[in-house]
Write a protein that holds these residues in place. Structure first.
Motif, PDB file in Angstrom:
ATOM      1  N   PHE A 294       1.424   7.530  -6.233  1.00 33.10           N
ATOM      2  CA  PHE A 294       0.109   7.548  -6.848  1.00 33.10           C
ATOM      3  C   PHE A 294       0.692   9.166  -6.185  1.00 33.10           C
ATOM      4  CE2 PHE A 294      -4.222   9.860  -5.640  1.00 33.10           C
ATOM      5  CZ  PHE A 294      -4.330   9.569  -7.089  1.00 33.10           C
ATOM      6  N   ALA A 295       1.092   9.691  -5.513  1.00 29.14           N
ATOM      7  CA  ALA A 295       1.172  10.689  -4.668  1.00 29.14           C
ATOM      8  C   ALA A 295       2.483  12.159  -5.176  1.00 29.14           C
ATOM      9  CB  ALA A 295       1.868  10.533  -3.292  1.00 29.14           C
ATOM     10  N   ARG A 296       2.950  10.983  -5.749  1.00 28.25           N
ATOM     11  CA  ARG A 296       3.859  11.476  -6.921  1.00 28.25           C
ATOM     12  C   ARG A 296       4.079  12.194  -8.341  1.00 28.25           C
ATOM     13  NH1 ARG A 296       9.617  12.846  -6.893  1.00 28.25           N
ATOM     14  NH2 ARG A 296      10.312  12.530  -9.114  1.00 28.25           N
ATOM     15  N   ILE A 297       2.562  11.004  -8.619  1.00 27.87           N
ATOM     16  CA  ILE A 297       2.115  11.070  -9.606  1.00 27.87           C
ATOM     17  C   ILE A 297       1.561  12.955 -10.177  1.00 27.87           C
ATOM     18  CG2 ILE A 297       0.270  10.818 -11.820  1.00 27.87           C
ATOM     19  CD1 ILE A 297       1.923   7.597 -11.410  1.00 27.87           C
ATOM     20  N   PHE A 298       0.160  12.367  -9.317  1.00 24.60           N
ATOM     21  CA  PHE A 298      -0.914  13.623  -8.686  1.00 24.60           C
ATOM     22  C   PHE A 298      -0.604  14.809  -8.025  1.00 24.60           C
ATOM     23  CE2 PHE A 298      -3.399   9.455 -10.482  1.00 24.60           C
ATOM     24  CZ  PHE A 298      -2.968  10.585 -11.457  1.00 24.60           C
ATOM     25  N   GLY A 299       0.478  14.117  -7.502  1.00 26.52           N
ATOM     26  CA  GLY A 299       1.105  15.685  -6.062  1.00 26.52           C
ATOM     27  C   GLY A 299       1.667  16.747  -7.154  1.00 26.52           C
ATOM     28  N   PRO A 300       1.964  18.649  -6.177  1.00 25.06           N
ATOM     29  CA  PRO A 300       2.702  18.787  -6.518  1.00 25.06           C
ATOM     30  C   PRO A 300       3.411  18.557  -7.001  1.00 25.06           C
ATOM     31  CG  PRO A 300       2.775  19.629  -4.017  1.00 25.06           C
ATOM     32  CD  PRO A 300       1.828  18.334  -4.996  1.00 25.06           C
ATOM     33  N   ASP A 301       4.462  19.465  -8.292  1.00 29.38           N
ATOM     34  CA  ASP A 301       5.585  19.566  -8.974  1.00 29.38           C
ATOM     35  C   ASP A 301       7.054  20.060  -7.715  1.00 29.38           C
ATOM     36  OD1 ASP A 301       4.352  18.966 -11.200  1.00 29.38           O
ATOM     37  OD2 ASP A 301       4.398  21.216 -12.082  1.00 29.38           O
ATOM     38  N   ASP A 302       7.318  19.588  -8.450  1.00 24.99           N
ATOM     39  CA  ASP A 302       9.026  19.208  -7.284  1.00 24.99           C
ATOM     40  C   ASP A 302      10.084  19.537  -7.957  1.00 24.99           C
ATOM     41  OD1 ASP A 302       9.132  16.937  -7.665  1.00 24.99           O
ATOM     42  OD2 ASP A 302      10.035  15.549  -6.117  1.00 24.99           O
ATOM     43  N   ASP A 303       9.623  20.044  -9.089  1.00 21.74           N
ATOM     44  CA  ASP A 303      10.850  20.719  -9.704  1.00 21.74           C
ATOM     45  C   ASP A 303      11.508  22.254  -9.460  1.00 21.74           C
ATOM     46  OD1 ASP A 303      10.072  18.819 -11.308  1.00 21.74           O
ATOM     47  OD2 ASP A 303       9.191  19.836 -13.175  1.00 21.74           O
ATOM     48  N   ALA A 304      11.935  22.068  -9.395  1.00 23.20           N
ATOM     49  CA  ALA A 304      13.129  23.371  -9.172  1.00 23.20           C
ATOM     50  C   ALA A 304      14.216  24.014 -10.301  1.00 23.20           C
ATOM     51  CB  ALA A 304      14.737  23.041  -8.448  1.00 23.20           C
ATOM     52  N   TYR A 305      13.384  24.174 -11.267  1.00 26.74           N
ATOM     53  CA  TYR A 305      14.251  24.826 -13.349  1.00 26.74           C
ATOM     54  C   TYR A 305      13.765  26.506 -12.773  1.00 26.74           C
ATOM     55  CZ  TYR A 305      13.291  20.092 -14.408  1.00 26.74           C
ATOM     56  OH  TYR A 305      13.813  18.927 -14.656  1.00 26.74           O
TER      57      TYR A 305
ATOM     58  N   PHE B 111       0.947  -1.225   0.546  1.00 31.37           N
ATOM     59  CA  PHE B 111       0.341   0.516  -0.416  1.00 31.37           C
ATOM     60  C   PHE B 111       0.515   1.458   0.023  1.00 31.37           C
ATOM     61  CE2 PHE B 111      -2.364   3.314   1.961  1.00 31.37           C
ATOM     62  CZ  PHE B 111      -3.443   3.058   1.793  1.00 31.37           C
ATOM     63  N   ASP B 112       1.812   1.346   0.904  1.00 34.77           N
ATOM     64  CA  ASP B 112       2.738   2.406   1.003  1.00 34.77           C
ATOM     65  C   ASP B 112       3.310   2.813  -0.545  1.00 34.77           C
ATOM     66  OD1 ASP B 112       2.344   2.732   3.413  1.00 34.77           O
ATOM     67  OD2 ASP B 112       3.961   1.583   3.922  1.00 34.77           O
ATOM     68  N   TYR B 113       3.697   1.756  -1.512  1.00 36.39           N
ATOM     69  CA  TYR B 113       4.624   1.509  -2.372  1.00 36.39           C
ATOM     70  C   TYR B 113       3.542   2.264  -3.340  1.00 36.39           C
ATOM     71  CZ  TYR B 113       7.043   0.187  -6.484  1.00 36.39           C
ATOM     72  OH  TYR B 113       7.557  -0.001  -7.613  1.00 36.39           O
ATOM     73  N   ILE B 114       2.088   2.106  -3.883  1.00 38.32           N
ATOM     74  CA  ILE B 114       1.395   2.177  -4.904  1.00 38.32           C
ATOM     75  C   ILE B 114       1.076   3.548  -4.305  1.00 38.32           C
ATOM     76  CG2 ILE B 114      -1.127   1.884  -5.156  1.00 38.32           C
ATOM     77  CD1 ILE B 114      -0.684  -0.704  -5.099  1.00 38.32           C
ATOM     78  N   PHE B 115       0.612   3.861  -2.917  1.00 40.14           N
ATOM     79  CA  PHE B 115       0.196   5.151  -2.128  1.00 40.14           C
ATOM     80  C   PHE B 115       1.499   6.440  -3.154  1.00 40.14           C
ATOM     81  CE2 PHE B 115      -0.596   8.401   0.093  1.00 40.14           C
ATOM     82  CZ  PHE B 115      -2.021   8.863  -0.111  1.00 40.14           C
ATOM     83  N   GLY B 116       2.459   6.058  -2.809  1.00 38.50           N
ATOM     84  CA  GLY B 116       3.847   7.401  -2.352  1.00 38.50           C
ATOM     85  C   GLY B 116       3.691   7.274  -4.188  1.00 38.50           C
TER      86      GLY B 116
END
Length: 47
Positions: A18-29, A11-16
Motif C-alpha cells: 500500500f505504501a509503495r503504491i500510494f507513496g511518493p515516486d522514487d523514479d530517478a529518470y 500486515f507488514d506485507y500488505i502495508f508495504g
C-alpha cells in the motif's frame, strides 16, 4: 506466538504494498523533455 508473527508479517506485507503504491515516486529518470523526430517521413512508393 506463531499466529502473532504471521499476523505481523502479513500486515507488514500488505502495508508495504500500500505504501509503495500510494507513496511518493522514487523514479530517478532525468527530465529531458520532448525530443524532436528528425527522421525521413514515410512514403509509400510501392503502389
Amino acid at each position: 506466538m506463531r499466529i502473532l508473527r504471521w499476523l505481523r508479517d502479513s500486515f507488514d506485507y500488505i502495508f508495504g504494498a500500500f505504501a509503495r503504491i500510494f507513496g511518493p515516486d522514487d523514479d530517478a529518470y532525468p527530465a529531458v523533455g520532448v525530443q524532436p523526430y528528425e527522421g525521413d517521413p514515410y512514403s509509400s512508393s510501392w503502389i
